[in-house]
Design a protein around this motif. Structure first.
Motif, PDB file in Angstrom:
ATOM      1  N   SER A  22       0.795  -1.227   0.000  1.00  0.00           N
ATOM      2  CA  SER A  22       0.000   0.000   0.000  1.00  0.00           C
ATOM      3  C   SER A  22       0.830   1.282   0.000  1.00  0.00           C
ATOM      4  N   LYS A  23       2.125   1.151  -0.206  1.00  0.00           N
ATOM      5  CA  LYS A  23       2.958   2.341  -0.316  1.00  0.00           C
ATOM      6  C   LYS A  23       2.589   3.085  -1.596  1.00  0.00           C
ATOM      7  N   GLY A  24       2.743   4.386  -1.561  1.00  0.00           N
ATOM      8  CA  GLY A  24       2.501   5.162  -2.775  1.00  0.00           C
ATOM      9  C   GLY A  24       3.530   4.818  -3.843  1.00  0.00           C
ATOM     10  N   ILE A  25       3.145   4.989  -5.091  1.00  0.00           N
ATOM     11  CA  ILE A  25       4.075   4.727  -6.195  1.00  0.00           C
ATOM     12  C   ILE A  25       4.916   5.979  -6.390  1.00  0.00           C
ATOM     13  N   THR A  26       6.149   5.910  -5.912  1.00  0.00           N
ATOM     14  CA  THR A  26       7.029   7.074  -5.951  1.00  0.00           C
ATOM     15  C   THR A  26       8.164   6.932  -6.957  1.00  0.00           C
ATOM     16  N   ALA A  55      -1.872  10.967  -3.065  1.00  0.00           N
ATOM     17  CA  ALA A  55      -0.716  10.387  -2.382  1.00  0.00           C
ATOM     18  C   ALA A  55      -0.037   9.306  -3.219  1.00  0.00           C
ATOM     19  N   ASN A  56      -0.375   9.238  -4.507  1.00  0.00           N
ATOM     20  CA  ASN A  56       0.164   8.234  -5.432  1.00  0.00           C
ATOM     21  C   ASN A  56      -0.193   6.808  -5.035  1.00  0.00           C
ATOM     22  N   SER A  89      -6.894  11.388  -9.385  1.00  0.00           N
ATOM     23  CA  SER A  89      -6.272  12.710  -9.468  1.00  0.00           C
ATOM     24  C   SER A  89      -5.057  12.677 -10.393  1.00  0.00           C
ATOM     25  N   LYS A  90      -4.579  11.478 -10.721  1.00  0.00           N
ATOM     26  CA  LYS A  90      -3.472  11.302 -11.669  1.00  0.00           C
ATOM     27  C   LYS A  90      -3.489   9.857 -12.131  1.00  0.00           C
ATOM     28  N   ILE A  91      -2.814   9.602 -13.240  1.00  0.00           N
ATOM     29  CA  ILE A  91      -2.762   8.236 -13.753  1.00  0.00           C
ATOM     30  C   ILE A  91      -1.354   7.886 -14.210  1.00  0.00           C
ATOM     31  N   MET A  92      -1.136   6.594 -14.346  1.00  0.00           N
ATOM     32  CA  MET A  92       0.093   6.076 -14.919  1.00  0.00           C
ATOM     33  C   MET A  92      -0.317   5.086 -16.008  1.00  0.00           C
ATOM     34  N   LEU A  93       0.299   5.209 -17.163  1.00  0.00           N
ATOM     35  CA  LEU A  93       0.025   4.318 -18.274  1.00  0.00           C
ATOM     36  C   LEU A  93       0.992   3.140 -18.230  1.00  0.00           C
ATOM     37  N   PHE A  94       0.554   1.996 -18.733  1.00  0.00           N
ATOM     38  CA  PHE A  94       1.471   0.884 -18.910  1.00  0.00           C
ATOM     39  C   PHE A  94       1.018   0.035 -20.087  1.00  0.00           C
ATOM     40  N   GLN A 123      -7.213  17.696 -17.192  1.00  0.00           N
ATOM     41  CA  GLN A 123      -6.572  18.015 -15.922  1.00  0.00           C
ATOM     42  C   GLN A 123      -6.427  16.778 -15.032  1.00  0.00           C
ATOM     43  N   ILE A 124      -6.059  15.676 -15.674  1.00  0.00           N
ATOM     44  CA  ILE A 124      -5.701  14.437 -14.979  1.00  0.00           C
ATOM     45  C   ILE A 124      -4.285  14.097 -15.454  1.00  0.00           C
ATOM     46  N   PRO A 125      -3.271  14.513 -14.704  1.00  0.00           N
ATOM     47  CA  PRO A 125      -1.893  14.328 -15.162  1.00  0.00           C
ATOM     48  C   PRO A 125      -1.505  12.858 -15.329  1.00  0.00           C
ATOM     49  N   ILE A 126      -0.708  12.604 -16.346  1.00  0.00           N
ATOM     50  CA  ILE A 126      -0.072  11.298 -16.527  1.00  0.00           C
ATOM     51  C   ILE A 126       1.319  11.432 -15.932  1.00  0.00           C
ATOM     52  N   ILE A 127       1.649  10.594 -14.961  1.00  0.00           N
ATOM     53  CA  ILE A 127       2.945  10.744 -14.303  1.00  0.00           C
ATOM     54  C   ILE A 127       4.037   9.861 -14.901  1.00  0.00           C
ATOM     55  N   ASP A 128       3.653   8.844 -15.673  1.00  0.00           N
ATOM     56  CA  ASP A 128       4.656   8.009 -16.334  1.00  0.00           C
ATOM     57  C   ASP A 128       3.943   7.061 -17.286  1.00  0.00           C
TER      58      ASP A 128
END
Length: 149
Positions: A22-26, A55-56, A89-94, A123-128
């Protein structure tokens, strides 16, 4: 003459649950770990989205597209649908590379660029964007491709 139109409501359907730390994806290592719990190596390309809170931490994930051995479709409408419905609030693509080629293709780069433009409007940032295969992973952000420009 009156026309009838459909009145709809949208709901999220939980298909299954997956456990992860459950740690955030940092960082990309944590992202790859979470993705590995979501999807194993496949014989076809799969494109997915991890939806996160501020909180990722992962809220949910979705496989948006299953393609062929060397390509899959990643249309902005399908990519952001789950993010909007789950209040991400944000997304990551894979996506997966069954060929075991870890480097992104020009199509991967172009698609990611298009999705980043859509993310700015929504306004939904892609972080990676993480590419996975049996050899490991490739992080667009870690390699400075399109992220941090």
């Amino acid at each position: 003459m009156k026309k009838k139109v459909d009145f709809i409501s949208l709901k999220i359907c939980r298909e299954k649950t997956v456990e992860y730390e459950s740690k955030g994806i940092t960082n990309p290592d944590r992202a790859f770990e979470a993705i590995s719990n979501i999807i194993d190596n496949t014989d076809r390309e799969c494109f997915g989205v991890i939806m996160m809170n501020n909180a990722n931490e992962i809220n949910s994930f979705e496989i948006c597209s299953v393609g062929t051995v060397n390509m899959t479709l990643a249309h902005p409408r399908e990519v952001f649908k789950g993010a909007i419905l789950s209040n991400a609030s944000k997304i990551m693509l894979f996506h997966t590379h069954p060929s075991n080629t870890i480097e992104p293709s020009q199509t991967d780069i172009d698609t990611t660029k298009e999705l980043i433009e859509a993310s700015k409007i929504l306004q939904i940032p892609i972080i990676d964007h993480i590419i996975t295969c049996e050899r490991g992973y490739f992080s667009f952000a870690e390699h400075g491709i399109l992220f941090g420009e």
